[in-house]
Motif scaffolding. Structure first.
Motif, PDB file in Angstrom:
ATOM      1  N   LEU A   1       0.828  -1.189   0.000  1.00 58.75           N
ATOM      2  CA  LEU A   1       0.000   0.000   0.000  1.00 58.75           C
ATOM      3  C   LEU A   1       0.868   1.247   0.000  1.00 58.75           C
ATOM      4  CD1 LEU A   1      -1.370   0.721   3.567  1.00 58.75           C
ATOM      5  CD2 LEU A   1       0.089  -1.239   3.118  1.00 58.75           C
TER       6      LEU A   1
ATOM      7  N   TYR B   1       1.757   5.207   1.099  1.00 60.99           N
ATOM      8  CA  TYR B   1       1.618   6.143   2.219  1.00 60.99           C
ATOM      9  C   TYR B   1       2.305   7.433   1.805  1.00 60.99           C
ATOM     10  CZ  TYR B   1       6.469   5.204   3.603  1.00 60.99           C
ATOM     11  OH  TYR B   1       7.835   5.101   3.622  1.00 60.99           O
TER      12      TYR B   1
ATOM     13  N   PHE C   1      -3.439   0.288  -3.194  1.00 57.98           N
ATOM     14  CA  PHE C   1      -3.241  -0.814  -2.241  1.00 57.98           C
ATOM     15  C   PHE C   1      -3.628  -2.112  -2.905  1.00 57.98           C
ATOM     16  CE2 PHE C   1      -7.638   0.444  -1.751  1.00 57.98           C
ATOM     17  CZ  PHE C   1      -8.302  -0.768  -1.693  1.00 57.98           C
TER      18      PHE C   1
ATOM     19  N   SER D   1      -8.402  -7.222   1.622  1.00 56.59           N
ATOM     20  CA  SER D   1      -8.642  -6.037   0.796  1.00 56.59           C
ATOM     21  C   SER D   1      -9.808  -5.211   1.324  1.00 56.59           C
ATOM     22  CB  SER D   1      -8.905  -6.448  -0.654  1.00 56.59           C
ATOM     23  OG  SER D   1      -7.763  -7.047  -1.227  1.00 56.59           O
TER      24      SER D   1
ATOM     25  N   LEU E   1      -8.449  -2.947   3.971  1.00 63.79           N
ATOM     26  CA  LEU E   1      -7.639  -1.889   3.372  1.00 63.79           C
ATOM     27  C   LEU E   1      -8.509  -0.871   2.648  1.00 63.79           C
ATOM     28  CD1 LEU E   1      -4.718  -4.048   1.883  1.00 63.79           C
ATOM     29  CD2 LEU E   1      -4.692  -2.703   3.984  1.00 63.79           C
ATOM     30  N   ARG E   2      -9.535  -1.350   1.972  1.00 65.58           N
ATOM     31  CA  ARG E   2     -10.400  -0.454   1.205  1.00 65.58           C
ATOM     32  C   ARG E   2     -11.127   0.534   2.107  1.00 65.58           C
ATOM     33  NH1 ARG E   2     -13.065  -4.135  -0.854  1.00 65.58           N
ATOM     34  NH2 ARG E   2     -11.665  -4.503  -2.620  1.00 65.58           N
TER      35      ARG E   2
ATOM     36  N   HIS F   1      -7.711   2.693   4.051  1.00 66.96           N
ATOM     37  CA  HIS F   1      -6.460   3.132   3.443  1.00 66.96           C
ATOM     38  C   HIS F   1      -6.477   4.625   3.176  1.00 66.96           C
ATOM     39  CE1 HIS F   1      -3.940   3.969  -0.215  1.00 66.96           C
ATOM     40  NE2 HIS F   1      -3.047   3.473   0.622  1.00 66.96           N
ATOM     41  N   ASP F   2      -5.365   5.273   3.509  1.00 66.54           N
ATOM     42  CA  ASP F   2      -5.206   6.704   3.284  1.00 66.54           C
ATOM     43  C   ASP F   2      -3.810   6.939   2.726  1.00 66.54           C
ATOM     44  OD1 ASP F   2      -5.180   9.434   3.246  1.00 66.54           O
ATOM     45  OD2 ASP F   2      -5.270   9.705   5.418  1.00 66.54           O
TER      46      ASP F   2
ATOM     47  N   ALA G   1       0.315   3.609   8.447  1.00 71.26           N
ATOM     48  CA  ALA G   1       0.186   2.649   7.350  1.00 71.26           C
ATOM     49  C   ALA G   1       0.624   1.261   7.776  1.00 71.26           C
ATOM     50  CB  ALA G   1       1.008   3.128   6.153  1.00 71.26           C
TER      51      ALA G   1
ATOM     52  N   LEU H   1      -2.046  -0.347   9.932  1.00 74.04           N
ATOM     53  CA  LEU H   1      -3.169  -0.811   9.113  1.00 74.04           C
ATOM     54  C   LEU H   1      -2.823  -2.113   8.402  1.00 74.04           C
ATOM     55  CD1 LEU H   1      -5.891  -0.548   7.689  1.00 74.04           C
ATOM     56  CD2 LEU H   1      -4.792   1.015   6.049  1.00 74.04           C
ATOM     57  N   ALA H   2      -1.622  -2.200   7.842  1.00 76.46           N
ATOM     58  CA  ALA H   2      -1.219  -3.417   7.144  1.00 76.46           C
ATOM     59  C   ALA H   2      -1.190  -4.613   8.086  1.00 76.46           C
ATOM     60  CB  ALA H   2       0.145  -3.213   6.495  1.00 76.46           C
TER      61      ALA H   2
END
Length: 285
Positions: free
Chosen positions: A33, A35, A150, A161, A164-165, A168-169, A177, A180-181
């Motif tokens: 993804l 960042y 991502f 996904s 993440l969807r 995700h930023d 980031a 989040l991952a």
């Protein structure tokens, strides 16, 4: 007379696809993804074998599936990038160029050989700005997709996904980031569908840092990774890791005088050339 077995081309392709998907699903997943500082590559990995690697100056590689197969693809990609960069120009080696090469290779293997490769790979290229970052996902059959910021690979990629969807930023900092991952990877695979908490020993992490000149790839591991997972933001830049095989350090100053020329002071060779060694005329007379 025995009847010859026949399978339609459509059935053969379906069987190969199912075989490859099952093989990929047995492995652990990986996510890539963007960042604010570049591209983050994270894989769930408890072994010393690498799923994430550097391909070229601004290009990274991540893969899931059968290790020996994606490792051969990785090495072939590095050789191709080096040859083209040396023969033409380093700027000619791009993520799109490598993605096209991998697409042709995996497509040919899928259609022409008995056994397809059980791999999914990602080619990521960091740009000068977030808008120019590139993520290419290449599947076992040679299909390629340009992912928007991502992507997740592996058997449970759809569930990962989804996380993440939703969150995700592209403007997030590195600790956000990374958190989040790790949370997305831990959202699957737990007992009774429960989420897991992944620590530094279970993750392989690297970044493509757009702020670095030359080689943008670097690994994040050890104490720096633990600190980032805990949400700290004051990790010194020099402690965030380096490339896999850094160029050799500059050579030390070489001596300007050979050791063989340092003769003993009483030897004839060490005598002052201005004074004849034979003590007469200096011409042998």
């Amino acid at each position: 007379m025995a009847m010859q077995f026949y399978a339609s081309p459509e059935q053969v392709q379906r069987d190969r696809s199912e075989y490859a998907r099952k093989g990929i699903a047995r492995g652990r997943s990986a996510v890539v993804l963007t960042y604010e500082g570049g591209i983050l590559l994270v894989a769930e990995n408890i072994t010393t074998l690498r799923k994430i690697s550097e391909i070229y100056d601004k290009i990274g590689f991540a893969a899931v599936g059968r290790y020996n197969e994606f490792e051969s693809l990785r090495r072939a990609g590095i050789r191709m990038a080096d040859v083209n960069g040396y023969s033409y120009d380093r700027r000619d080696v791009t993520g799109r160029f490598l993605a096209n090469a991998y697409t042709q290779t995996l497509g040919a293997i899928f259609t022409e050989t008995q056994k397809p490769y059980e791999v999914e790979i990602c080619i990521a290229q960091v740009g000068a700005s977030p808008e120019t970052d590139e993520l290419y996902r290449i599947t076992y059959d040679g299909s390629v997709m340009d992912e928007p910021g991502f992507m997740a690979m592996g058997g449970q990629a759809e569930a990962i996904s989804t996380v993440l969807r939703e969150r995700h930023d592209g403007a997030a900092d590195l600790p956000t980031a990374l958190h989040l991952a790790a949370e997305a990877l831990g959202s699957v695979g737990g007992e009774n569908g429960q989420a897991r908490t992944l620590d530094a020993k279970q993750l392989e992490v690297a970044v493509l840092d757009r702020r670095r000149k030359g080689r943008a790839f670097r690994r994040i591991q050890g104490a720096a990774l633990t600190t980032l997972l805990e949400g700290e933001k004051d990790v010194p830049e020099k402690e965030l890791g380096d490339v896999d095989a850094a160029p050799p350090p500059p050579a030390t100053d070489k001596p300007t005088v050979s050791a063989a020329s340092e003769e003993e002071p009483n030897s004839p060779e060490s005598a002052d050339p201005a004074e004849p060694a034979d003590g007469v005329n200096g011409d042998g007379s």
